[in-house]
Scaffold this active site. Structure first.
Site, PDB file in Angstrom:
ATOM      1  N   LYS A   1      56.334  83.969  42.466  1.00 57.74           N
ATOM      2  CA  LYS A   1      57.546  83.331  41.798  1.00 57.74           C
ATOM      3  C   LYS A   1      58.508  84.451  41.411  1.00 57.74           C
ATOM      4  O   LYS A   1      58.855  84.798  42.564  1.00 57.74           O
ATOM      5  CB  LYS A   1      56.903  82.866  40.198  1.00 57.74           C
ATOM      6  CG  LYS A   1      55.566  82.047  40.374  1.00 57.74           C
ATOM      7  CD  LYS A   1      55.621  80.956  41.242  1.00 57.74           C
ATOM      8  CE  LYS A   1      54.197  80.201  41.637  1.00 57.74           C
ATOM      9  NZ  LYS A   1      53.407  79.962  40.300  1.00 57.74           N
TER      10      LYS A   1
ATOM     11  N   TYR B   1      48.176  76.874  33.203  1.00 58.01           N
ATOM     12  CA  TYR B   1      48.507  76.738  34.394  1.00 58.01           C
ATOM     13  C   TYR B   1      47.346  75.939  35.048  1.00 58.01           C
ATOM     14  O   TYR B   1      46.151  76.262  34.853  1.00 58.01           O
ATOM     15  CB  TYR B   1      48.901  78.084  35.294  1.00 58.01           C
ATOM     16  CG  TYR B   1      49.122  77.785  36.653  1.00 58.01           C
ATOM     17  CD1 TYR B   1      50.131  77.112  37.280  1.00 58.01           C
ATOM     18  CD2 TYR B   1      47.925  77.978  37.737  1.00 58.01           C
ATOM     19  CE1 TYR B   1      50.445  77.160  38.440  1.00 58.01           C
ATOM     20  CE2 TYR B   1      48.160  77.662  39.016  1.00 58.01           C
ATOM     21  CZ  TYR B   1      49.544  77.466  39.661  1.00 58.01           C
ATOM     22  OH  TYR B   1      49.395  77.153  40.821  1.00 58.01           O
TER      23      TYR B   1
ATOM     24  N   ASP C   1      49.698  85.206  30.658  1.00 55.32           N
ATOM     25  CA  ASP C   1      50.073  85.107  32.110  1.00 55.32           C
ATOM     26  C   ASP C   1      51.593  85.004  31.807  1.00 55.32           C
ATOM     27  O   ASP C   1      52.384  84.036  31.128  1.00 55.32           O
ATOM     28  CB  ASP C   1      49.680  83.587  32.353  1.00 55.32           C
ATOM     29  CG  ASP C   1      50.097  83.116  33.850  1.00 55.32           C
ATOM     30  OD1 ASP C   1      51.321  83.649  34.282  1.00 55.32           O
ATOM     31  OD2 ASP C   1      49.560  82.439  34.410  1.00 55.32           O
TER      32      ASP C   1
ATOM     33  N   ARG D   1      40.246  98.118  50.984  1.00 60.08           N
ATOM     34  CA  ARG D   1      39.936  97.153  49.866  1.00 60.08           C
ATOM     35  C   ARG D   1      39.991  98.108  48.378  1.00 60.08           C
ATOM     36  O   ARG D   1      40.432  97.558  47.479  1.00 60.08           O
ATOM     37  CB  ARG D   1      38.485  96.578  50.095  1.00 60.08           C
ATOM     38  CG  ARG D   1      37.989  95.751  48.796  1.00 60.08           C
ATOM     39  CD  ARG D   1      36.985  94.776  48.950  1.00 60.08           C
ATOM     40  NE  ARG D   1      35.970  95.175  50.105  1.00 60.08           N
ATOM     41  CZ  ARG D   1      34.990  96.044  49.901  1.00 60.08           C
ATOM     42  NH1 ARG D   1      35.006  96.658  48.709  1.00 60.08           N
ATOM     43  NH2 ARG D   1      34.466  96.258  50.877  1.00 60.08           N
TER      44      ARG D   1
HETATM   45  C1  LIG Z   1      51.857  79.648  40.344  1.00 61.55           C
HETATM   46  C2  LIG Z   1      51.284  80.237  38.793  1.00 61.55           C
HETATM   47  C3  LIG Z   1      50.005  80.552  39.019  1.00 61.55           C
HETATM   48  C4  LIG Z   1      49.179  80.775  40.473  1.00 61.55           C
HETATM   49  O1  LIG Z   1      49.807  81.846  41.295  1.00 61.55           O
HETATM   50  P1  LIG Z   1      49.578  81.547  42.572  1.00 61.55           P
HETATM   51  O2  LIG Z   1      50.249  82.748  43.342  1.00 61.55           O
HETATM   52  O3  LIG Z   1      49.976  80.341  43.073  1.00 61.55           O
HETATM   53  O4  LIG Z   1      47.999  81.705  43.052  1.00 61.55           O
HETATM   54  C5  LIG Z   1      49.480  81.004  37.650  1.00 61.55           C
HETATM   55  N1  LIG Z   1      50.394  81.045  36.699  1.00 61.55           N
HETATM   56  C6  LIG Z   1      51.568  80.460  36.570  1.00 61.55           C
HETATM   57  C7  LIG Z   1      52.108  80.274  35.394  1.00 61.55           C
HETATM   58  C8  LIG Z   1      52.347  79.896  37.820  1.00 61.55           C
HETATM   59  O5  LIG Z   1      53.313  79.579  37.715  1.00 61.55           O
END
Ligand SMILES: *Cc1c(COP(=O)(O)O)cnc(C)c1O
Length: 378
Positions: A195, A98, A170, A46
């Site tokens: 992604k 998001y 983000d 961890r």
């Molecule tokens: C998918 C996404 C998230 C969240 O990520 P997860 O891996 O699904 O928890 C946060 N911000 C953006 C812009 C996203 O497309």
């Protein structure tokens, strides 16, 4: 070194202890201490794991941060970063943030008396007006989801610095290849590595890059205390996907531009949103802070019937939430990602029942256009 080279050679590609050219999956929870008077670098997974660490160091280098952190999902990364704040703190976030981030700020952080103002960050004056004495952070997304709205990082970072406010970006839609907010002065970058970074729709993970040791130490405290860490197997998968980020995005971006051009010519299409289009609102700002238009676009059809028919008849693309995979993914925000927002609210955000979002994958673009044409005209 240029970005493509850095993806392959950044000091984290070879296992130091064996020379293995693929970082081994250190599938271990704990580490034997050879000397009770002198503990080794690792003690418990961890707190630190060599596979995860290779990924964490990689994202720090690729984003221009001082330290990196890997979490079990993008939301775990975002929630952990936002947990560095305390009761009485105020945050500002873009109003089309998001959905998961909206949920965390409005239904979770609010319980701990951390208040968030959701505002239109494309309007710099609005940001300035919402800063309070207790404002501790501004959370941004650009381009945003699903309308690819552009926020001016240069201008907002300047204001934030005047007020000693942390800027968190983000950067999921752009990836470290196309946009590096830390290099523009932001303090923290977060990613859903689910992604583009992993890129193959086969893993869920989150990454964080932080500028400054002190701030990084606060994030590390939460990572270790809260424990929403990424496992070694998933860390390895993301390291593997990351190596091809540039070639994937180069190709996907080219296809996205071609698809956008084609969509623009269709009578059944009302409007196309893509930062790579010169006519896209804020496109000049976007290109002052990013290297490309990316591989996500959205479009409105003239009628709701066309949108629904398209979603029902599209064959080559996956109909799914998520984005950034090797396969093209189409989603219908009003029934998927934005279904929980009441219609009235959605319309205020500009998300119509005719809107379709596309994450362009690696299929040959001629095939994709052919498929889209059949689905549109069905
Ligand atoms: C998918 C996404 C998230 C969240 O990520 P997860 O891996 O699904 O928890 C946060 N911000 C953006 C812009 C996203 O497309």
């Amino acid at each position: 070194m240029n970005f493509g080279t850095k993806l392959i050679h950044n000091g984290n590609e070879i296992d130091k202890s064996t020379g293995a050219i693929s970082i081994p999956i250190y599938q271990t929870s704990t580490f034997h201490q050879f000397d009770i008077d002198d503990f080794g670098k690792y003690d418990y997974s961890r707190s630190g794991n060599p596979t995860r660490e290779a990924l964490e160091n990689s994202i720090a280098i690729l984003e221009g941060g001082d330290r990196g952190f890997a979490f079990s999902s993008g939301m775990a990364a975002i929630s952990s970063v936002l947990s560095i704040f305390a009761s009485g703190d105020h945050l500002i976030a873009c109003k089309d943030v998001y959905g998961g981030t909206y949920r965390i700020t409005s239904q979770f952080l609010s319980k701990f008396n951390v208040e968030t103002s959701l505002i239109d960050t494309t309007d710099v004056d609005e940001v300035r007006e919402h800063i309070r004495e207790n404002t501790k952070a501004i959370f941004l997304e650009s381009p945003s989801n699903p309308l690819l709205k552009i926020t001016n990082f240069h201008a907002i970072i300047k204001i934030a610095k005047e007020h000693n406010i942390i800027v968190i970006v983000d950067n999921t839609f752009m990836s470290p290849y196309l946009q590096n907010p830390i290099k523009l002065g932001a303090d923290i970058v977060v990613h859903s590595a689910t992604k583009f970074i992993s890129g193959h729709s086969d893993v869920v993970g989150g990454l964080v890059a932080v500028k400054g040791e002190k701030l990084a130490e606060r994030v590390y405290f939460v990572q270790n205390a809260f424990g929403a860490i990424l496992g070694p197997q998933d860390s390895w998968l993301i390291l593997r996907g990351l190596k091809t980020l540039k070639v994937r995005l180069d190709q996907e971006q080219k296809s996205a531009a071609k698809l956008t051009e084609w969509l623009n010519e269709q009578d059944l299409v009302e409007k196309v949103y893509y930062p790579g289009l010169k006519t896209h609102e804020g496109s000049d700002i976007h290109f002052s802070q990013a290297k490309g238009g990316g591989a996500v676009l959205s479009f409105e059809t003239k009628t709701v019937e066309t949108a629904i028919k398209f979603m029902k008849n599209v064959k080559l693309a996956a109909v799914a939430v998520s984005l950034g995979g090797v396969e093209t993914i189409v989603s219908y925000p009003v029934k998927m990602s934005h279904a929980s927002i009441p219609k009235e609210e959605r319309e205020k955000l500009g998300i119509k029942d005719t809107l379709i979002r596309v994450s362009v994958g690696l299929e040959d673009i001629e095939d994709l256009i052919k498929d889209f044409k059949i689905a549109l005209e069905a």
